[in-house]
Structure formats: C-alpha cells, structure tokens
Design a protein around this motif. Structure first.
Motif, short mmCIF file in Angstrom:
data_model
loop_
_atom_site.label_atom_id
_atom_site.label_comp_id
_atom_site.label_asym_id
_atom_site.label_seq_id
_atom_site.Cartn_x
_atom_site.Cartn_y
_atom_site.Cartn_z
N THR A 59 -64.05 -77.76 53.21
CA THR A 59 -63.14 -76.82 52.56
C THR A 59 -62.40 -77.51 51.42
O THR A 59 -62.32 -78.74 51.34
CB THR A 59 -62.12 -76.23 53.55
N SER A 72 -64.94 -72.59 51.02
CA SER A 72 -65.73 -73.39 51.97
C SER A 72 -67.16 -73.51 51.49
O SER A 72 -67.68 -72.68 50.76
CB SER A 72 -65.67 -72.79 53.37
N TYR A 73 -67.77 -74.58 51.98
CA TYR A 73 -69.18 -74.86 51.74
C TYR A 73 -69.79 -75.06 53.10
O TYR A 73 -69.40 -75.97 53.84
CB TYR A 73 -69.34 -76.10 50.86
N ILE A 74 -70.75 -74.20 53.42
CA ILE A 74 -71.33 -74.23 54.77
C ILE A 74 -72.70 -74.87 54.74
O ILE A 74 -73.49 -74.66 53.90
CB ILE A 74 -71.39 -72.80 55.36
N LYS A 123 -69.85 -80.25 57.83
CA LYS A 123 -69.69 -78.86 57.41
C LYS A 123 -69.07 -78.04 58.52
O LYS A 123 -69.31 -78.32 59.68
CB LYS A 123 -71.05 -78.29 56.98
N PRO A 124 -68.29 -77.04 58.20
CA PRO A 124 -68.01 -76.62 56.84
C PRO A 124 -66.98 -77.54 56.16
O PRO A 124 -66.07 -78.04 56.80
CB PRO A 124 -67.44 -75.21 57.01
#
Length: 139
Positions: A101, A137-139, A98-99
């Motif tokens: 995208t 994005s995924y955090i 992470k992150p």
C-alpha cells in the motif's frame, strides 16, 4: 541506472532530492518551511532504496516494512519521466509482501496517474494533515 540499498554517504543527495522534489511537486502548499533535515525525520526507521546513475543518486523510495507500505518515492526533477520511478517502485514491490500500500495526495495528479499506470488501485479516500489522500494498493 540501477537500484541499490541506501548507504550513509547518500544522505546529502537524498536530502537535496527530497527538498527540491517536494517544493516543485507540492506547489499548492506553502513549502517555505521545508528543509534539508526533513528527509532524516521523515524516513527514520524505514528501509531506503536508491536509484543510482553512473555513481549519482537520482531518486529514492522508502519503505515501512512492518506494514508493506511505501512511504516516499521521489526522483530528482532532472530525471523525471525517464523510468526512474518505475524502476524504484518495481524494486520495492518485489521485496515487500502483497498487498503493498501507499498514500497519494489527491491533488498530486501526476503521481496518481503514474501509480494507476503501474497497476495500483484506489482502495479508499482519507483525510490527513498534508491534505486529502487516496490509499492505494498493489495486489
């Protein structure tokens, strides 16, 4: 239904899914030039995970590992809205740093709603050859 790594014998099914799904999804494009061979070119060098249902390939996600980037996520239209995309997305996020995208075309409202429902956030808007997109994005 389970997610597994790509095998060479999956190519025929994945080419078909990629072609059929794009023609159905991207109805604002002229898709007449799309072909089965696009899959090979568009996923070259990427790590591919497939969704398998009773021995049939029903979807895939391709990852560009150096950038923790999800390049493609496609599910055969016959299996749409049955949790296949969510399962593939979760498997990808688990194996990336992470992150994570991805880019989602701004006109692809169904995909945008799906990613948002899974906790993805829009970081910026951009312009590309296939059209305007959101970097998510995924955090």
């Amino acid at each position: 239904m389970h997610v597994r790594y790509f095998k060479e014998e999956d190519c025929h099914s994945l080419r078909d899914i990629y072609l059929v799904s794009r023609k159905q999804t991207f109805n604002w494009f002229d898709t007449s030039g799309y072909s089965l061979d696009d899959f090979d070119r568009d996923t070259e060098g990427e790590k591919i995970l497939v969704a398998d249902y009773e021995g049939a390939v029903i979807g895939f996600i391709s990852l560009w590992l150096p950038d923790n980037f999800i390049h493609h996520l496609f599910v055969h239209p016959a299996y749409s809205k049955k949790g296949v995309g969510k399962m593939l997305l979760n498997a990808a996020v688990t194996m990336l740093h992470k992150p994570v995208t991805l880019k989602c075309l701004t006109r692809n409202e169904n995909a945008l709603a799906f990613y948002r429902s899974q906790g993805w956030q829009i970081q910026e808007r951009g312009e590309g050859k296939p059209g305007d997109y959101f970097l998510m994005s995924y955090i």
